[in-house]
Design an enzyme around this catalytic site. Structure first.
Site, PDB file in Angstrom:
ATOM      1  NE  ARG A 156      -3.786  -2.394   1.723  1.00  0.00           N
ATOM      2  CZ  ARG A 156      -3.584  -3.518   2.242  1.00  0.00           C
ATOM      3  NH1 ARG A 156      -2.642  -3.296   3.130  1.00  0.00           N
ATOM      4  NH2 ARG A 156      -4.136  -4.593   1.997  1.00  0.00           N
ATOM      5  CB  THR A 175      -0.295  -5.676   2.837  1.00  0.00           C
ATOM      6  OG1 THR A 175      -1.215  -5.340   3.963  1.00  0.00           O
ATOM      7  CG2 THR A 175      -0.268  -7.245   2.444  1.00  0.00           C
ATOM      8  N   GLY A 190      -1.682 -11.245   8.216  1.00  0.00           N
ATOM      9  CA  GLY A 190      -1.706 -12.728   8.678  1.00  0.00           C
ATOM     10  C   GLY A 190      -2.835 -13.065   9.241  1.00  0.00           C
ATOM     11  N   GLY A 191      -3.903 -12.237   9.258  1.00  0.00           N
ATOM     12  CA  GLY A 191      -5.313 -12.550  10.130  1.00  0.00           C
ATOM     13  C   GLY A 191      -5.972 -13.861   9.739  1.00  0.00           C
ATOM     14  CD  GLU A 192      -7.900 -13.338   6.826  1.00  0.00           C
ATOM     15  OE1 GLU A 192      -6.812 -12.734   6.503  1.00  0.00           O
ATOM     16  OE2 GLU A 192      -8.433 -13.093   7.414  1.00  0.00           O
ATOM     17  CB  THR A 200      -3.476  -8.668  11.476  1.00  0.00           C
ATOM     18  OG1 THR A 200      -4.574  -8.540  10.902  1.00  0.00           O
ATOM     19  CG2 THR A 200      -2.738  -9.986  11.852  1.00  0.00           C
ATOM     20  CG  ASN A 229      -9.504 -11.572  10.848  1.00  0.00           C
ATOM     21  OD1 ASN A 229      -8.818 -10.907  10.385  1.00  0.00           O
ATOM     22  ND2 ASN A 229      -9.626 -12.738  10.974  1.00  0.00           N
ATOM     23  CG  ASP A 241     -12.741 -11.545   7.533  1.00  0.00           C
ATOM     24  OD1 ASP A 241     -12.094 -11.236   8.591  1.00  0.00           O
ATOM     25  OD2 ASP A 241     -12.412 -11.244   6.352  1.00  0.00           O
ATOM     26  CG  ASP A 276      -9.883  -7.561   9.132  1.00  0.00           C
ATOM     27  OD1 ASP A 276     -10.921  -8.721   9.253  1.00  0.00           O
ATOM     28  OD2 ASP A 276      -8.746  -7.601   8.825  1.00  0.00           O
ATOM     29  CD1 TRP A 332     -10.756 -11.116  -1.083  1.00  0.00           C
ATOM     30  CD2 TRP A 332     -11.221  -9.705   0.780  1.00  0.00           C
ATOM     31  NE1 TRP A 332     -11.638 -11.736  -0.487  1.00  0.00           N
ATOM     32  CE2 TRP A 332     -11.884 -11.114   0.789  1.00  0.00           C
ATOM     33  CE3 TRP A 332     -11.195  -8.938   1.658  1.00  0.00           C
ATOM     34  CZ2 TRP A 332     -12.429 -11.315   2.103  1.00  0.00           C
ATOM     35  CZ3 TRP A 332     -11.889  -9.350   2.904  1.00  0.00           C
ATOM     36  CH2 TRP A 332     -12.445 -10.319   3.069  1.00  0.00           C
TER      37      TRP A 332
END
Lengths: 199, 648
Positions: free
Chosen positions: B158, B202, B218-220, B286, B306, B348, B350, B591
């Site tokens: 970003r 990111t 790395g929230g997933e 995160t 999340n 989810d 966030d 995404w």
């Protein structure tokens, strides 16, 4: 992780089955040149670069297509299909394997390959990719991952190795069944329903 | 509940940097003790000159020195050469291909005669000469490609940060790099996380005084989120504040850190008490969003993502402090106040979206506000000094998971039908918004001239089926199957007719009342950061690839140009050699590139049928390209300009 060895392993399997990947065009009525499901994320939709040149050459010959189609059919087991799908009035009922496969795919794979397995800007369409892939190569790719530097773009595509993930490896047969049904055009996009008899 | 001593927790979470981390925390607490006594903190005196430099520099509208132009996150420019009358005559002035194909988020920084841009993995950095458009220098790090598959939603970056003669790049593999602004030479590198545990990055860093701040993704993957400050001078870690866990690792002072809703201190170990067992160690939260800063209050604002798995049944409790806005002292990291938007997340949603700092009247009184458009579909207006919750309203009429926000407790009023808790292996249908949120990372803008926010939004709903998932370090930790599709047809004051199903809306919003003023319907999610200017023009990009200029008052389209690829980047503006320029990165992906691109289905039209909906793939292809727009010389000369020159 030992990506190099895994890549070699996958490549070897790929080389052994290169003739199968040449069914990419033959297996589907629609020409793949008009498929943008991965939005150009991969220059070569048929797989590893070693097999691509040969597959392009093979596809110019009608007789080789026939041979490959037969070979593909012979490879898919007794009734030829790892899944059962019955569709009526736009609703599809599927065997338990496919339903479980749909759920496991959704939980682990769809983040990159998209909810309908049609690919994203950064992962290939498995609806297309499975047209030239046997189950052995599929399982090897899932377990070992794929690391690939596309020489035409200079960019990496990387699929992680799932060998240590029990939820994926214990259901790789079901995920294969779901994806095969999608790839064969038997199962449309969306959430299917499970057959009552759980067959 | 099993409480772990802080040292053990730290060692577990970040084995590689445990020693420096512990030392960091030690230092922080030494400072915390002195934080309230004026002038006793030596770091506050040492860093004054750098602070003043950047605080002044960001006010000069010729530059675009940080992700939002200025610290306040408004993405507003005083430039007005391009105005509502002449914007229709804009045209591309020059372009630049980054040579990278994946999703291009963020936007160009401009400082003086040089532009700085970054790309998705492999995270190239280019310094471009604004006079010749030549490349002054290029930096391309060597990163292990195995970080690619642990980035949930494409390998986006970003953008960059600037401070003290350095350009800061937050690489995908969590390495934070300081580059010499003039030569691109590496001055230092610091490793902020461990990709083998699913940690990646990111976000755009931000520089405040003598420190540079960065987050973790790395929230997933069951990552335990944190915000970390490094010294601008040498890259040493100054402090780290985790999003979950014991108070001391979160830099929460139970007696001083305020709960924004109760306006009382939060009390001891409120995070630990909101989790079952040790789940906070894989608790998410995160910090991959944007950061803002108020130099007067000396507070840094950001949000957390999340909690742990997407299967809420597996993690009982409020899961604090995921989904939370934090205001922290940038010198010490101490949390001044916090507010959790979505306790015990089930969708989810966030809480990382940008916290925009504005001064507006509420009930006739001048207030210092922080406004944020949350993934959960509610826009929150709070007092930015205390966190006091003033307004919380839906900014998309489709939002249905909660009927509203209880202003006494600050908690959402949940709608049972759309709850996914306790529904393992059940498909919960028709939830709005989708996991993408009513808005994701795409930052909004604010015009002090109109008093309105200009918000790029998603109009997408979902079916959500949670499933049990086991945690394995470095493996996805999701536990949910999600299917997304376009939202319902409802829209508030549309500026034009739109046929068929839409998945995006670009809205003008009054955050003092919580009202949508008007809505521009868009076929796809608007995933591009907006820009508002003193010329009463608002800019944004679309996933099809159009750069659009609209009238800030009415939303009427003034200009539209199809760029080479879909736009998920932010539109920025600057002035060079007497002319105002507007620039944006194209490059479909992110995404949006997965949520939108592939085979969305219409649940009401039967399986596989997509009705009149046309896929994004029929509009655009991959490709990272910067496009710069300006007015013809003759038009620019005629334009009346009333720009305030920043006081130096």
């Amino acid at each position: 992780m030992t990506p190099t060895r895994q890549t070699i392993a996958v490549t070897l399997v790929a080389l052994a089955t290169w003739s199968l990947s040449s069914t990419v065009l033959a297996a589907d009525d629609a020409p793949i040149v008009n498929d943008y499901s991965n939005m150009g994320a991969e220059y070569n939709p048929s797989g590893d670069s070693q097999s691509s040149d040969k597959s392009a050459a093979e596809n110019t010959s009608d007789s080789s297509k026939e041979t490959d189609s037969k070979q593909a059919a012979a490879n898919t087991g007794a009734d030829g299909k790892p899944y059962k799908v019955e569709c009526a009035d736009g609703k599809c009922k599927v065997s338990e394997d496919v339903m479980v496969g749909y759920e496991k795919f959704g939980s682990h794979c769809s983040q990159c390959h998209a909810q309908n397995a049609e690919g994203s800007t950064f992962a290939p369409s498995l609806v297309q990719r499975l047209k030239g892939m046997d189950q052995g190569r599929f399982t090897a790719a899932v377990a070992g991952g794929v690391t690939r530097l596309d020489s035409t773009t200079g960019q990496y595509s990387v699929m992680p190795a799932w060998a240590n993930n029990e939820d994926v490896m214990n259901h790789v047969q079901q995920i294969w069944a779901f994806l095969k049904a999608r790839s064969d055009g038997e199962l449309p996009a969306g959430r299917p329903q499970q057959m009552d008899d759980k067959s | 509940m099993k409480l772990q001593p802080a040292k053990g927790a730290l060692r577990l979470a970040t084995a590689a940097i445990a020693v420096s981390s512990l030392m960091g925390s030690g230092i922080v607490f030494a400072q915390n003790d002195n934080a309230d006594s004026q002038n006793s903190d030596s770091s506050k005196q040492d860093n004054t000159s750098q602070s003043t430099d950047l605080v002044q520099l960001q006010k000069d509208p010729s530059n675009w020195t940080m992700w939002s132009g200025q610290y306040n996150g408004q993405r507003y420019s005083e430039l007005d050469q391009i105005n509502a009358e002449n914007a229709g005559q804009l045209s591309p002035a020059w372009t630049f291909s980054t040579g990278v194909l994946r999703g291009h988020e963020g936007g160009p920084l401009v400082i003086g005669d040089t532009m700085y841009i970054s790309t998705p993995f492999p995270n190239k950095v280019f310094a471009l000469d604004l006079e010749t458009h030549a490349i002054k220098w290029k930096y391309e790090p060597t990163q292990n490609p195995q970080v690619i598959p642990i980035m949930c939603c494409d390998t986006v970056n970003r953008g960059l940060a600037y401070g003290d003669g350095k350009i800061f790049l937050q690489q995908a593999d969590t390495t934070l790099v300081a580059l010499d602004q003039k030569t691109g030479k590496v001055e230092w590198k610091s490793v902020n996380g461990d990709p083998t545990k699913g940690e990646s990055a990111t976000n755009a860093p931000i520089v405040i005084k003598d420190k540079v701040y960065t987050g973790i993704s790395g929230g997933e993957f069951g990552v335990r989120g944190h915000l970390t400050a490094y010294n601008v001078s040498d890259g040493k870690m100054a402090w780290r504040a985790y999003s979950t866990g014991p108070d001391d690792t979160m830099l929460i002072d139970p007696k001083k850190t305020m709960n924004a809703v109760t306006q009382k201190p939060v009390g001891a170990d409120t995070s630990l008490k909101s989790w079952g067992g040790d789940q906070w160690k894989i608790g998410g939260g995160t910090t991959w969003g944007w950061m803002t800063y108020d130099p007067e209050l000396d507070l840094l604002y950001y949000g957390t993502g999340n909690p742990g798995t997407w299967n809420p049944t597996q993690r009982p409790g409020d899961n604090k402090y995921s989904m939370t806005i934090f205001a922290r002292d940038p010198d010490t990291g101490e949390a001044k106040w916090l507010y959790q938007m979505t306790p015990h997340d089930e969708w989810d949603y966030d809480g990382v979206n940008e916290k925009i700092l504005v001064d507006q009247k509420i009930d006739g009184k001048d207030r210092k506000l922080v406004v944020h458009f949350d993934r959960n579909g509610f826009a929150y207006t709070q007092d930015r000094a205390t966190g006091e919750l003033l307004v919380a309203k839906k900014y998309d009429p489709a939002v249905n998971w909660a009927s509203g926000i209880d202003m006494k407790t600050g908690r959402p009023k949940l709608v049972d039908e759309y709850s996914t808790d306790g529904k393992v292996d059940q498909n919960v249908t028709g939830i709005c918004p989708a996991a993408l949120g009513s808005k994701d990372q795409q930052p909004a803008s604010y015009s002090p001239k109109t008093g309105l926010f200009y918000v790029p939004t998603n109009h997408v709903c979902m079916d959500y089926e949670p499933s049990k998932v086991d945690y394995t370090a470095g493996q996805p930790y999701v536990g949910s199957t999600v299917a997304m599709y376009p939202g319902p047809q409802d829209i508030v004051n549309p500026t034009k007719e739109f046929e068929g199903k839409r998945m995006g809306t670009f809205i003008a919003f009054d955050a003092t009342t919580g009202e949508i003023k008007w809505s521009v319907p868009e076929r796809f999610s608007v995933w591009s950061g907006a820009l508002a200017t003193a010329g009463d023009v608002v800019f944004y990009g679309t996933l099809e690839g159009y750069l659009k200029a609209i009238d800030a008052k009415t939303g009427k389209e003034l200009y539209s140009f199809k760029t080479p690829s879909g736009i998920i980047g932010n539109v920025n503006t600057w002035k060079y050699d007497g002319k105002q320029y507007v620039g944006v990165l194209s490059g479909i992906g992110g995404w949006a590139g997965i949520g939108m691109a592939a085979g969305l289905t219409d649940p009401n039209a039967g399986l596989g049928a997509v009705g009149g909906y046309k896929d994004l793939k029929n509009y655009t292809q991959l490709g990272g390209v910067l496009t710069v727009f300006t007015l013809p010389d003759s038009v620019a000369k005629k334009a009346h300009t009333s720009e305030k020159v920043a006081s130096k």
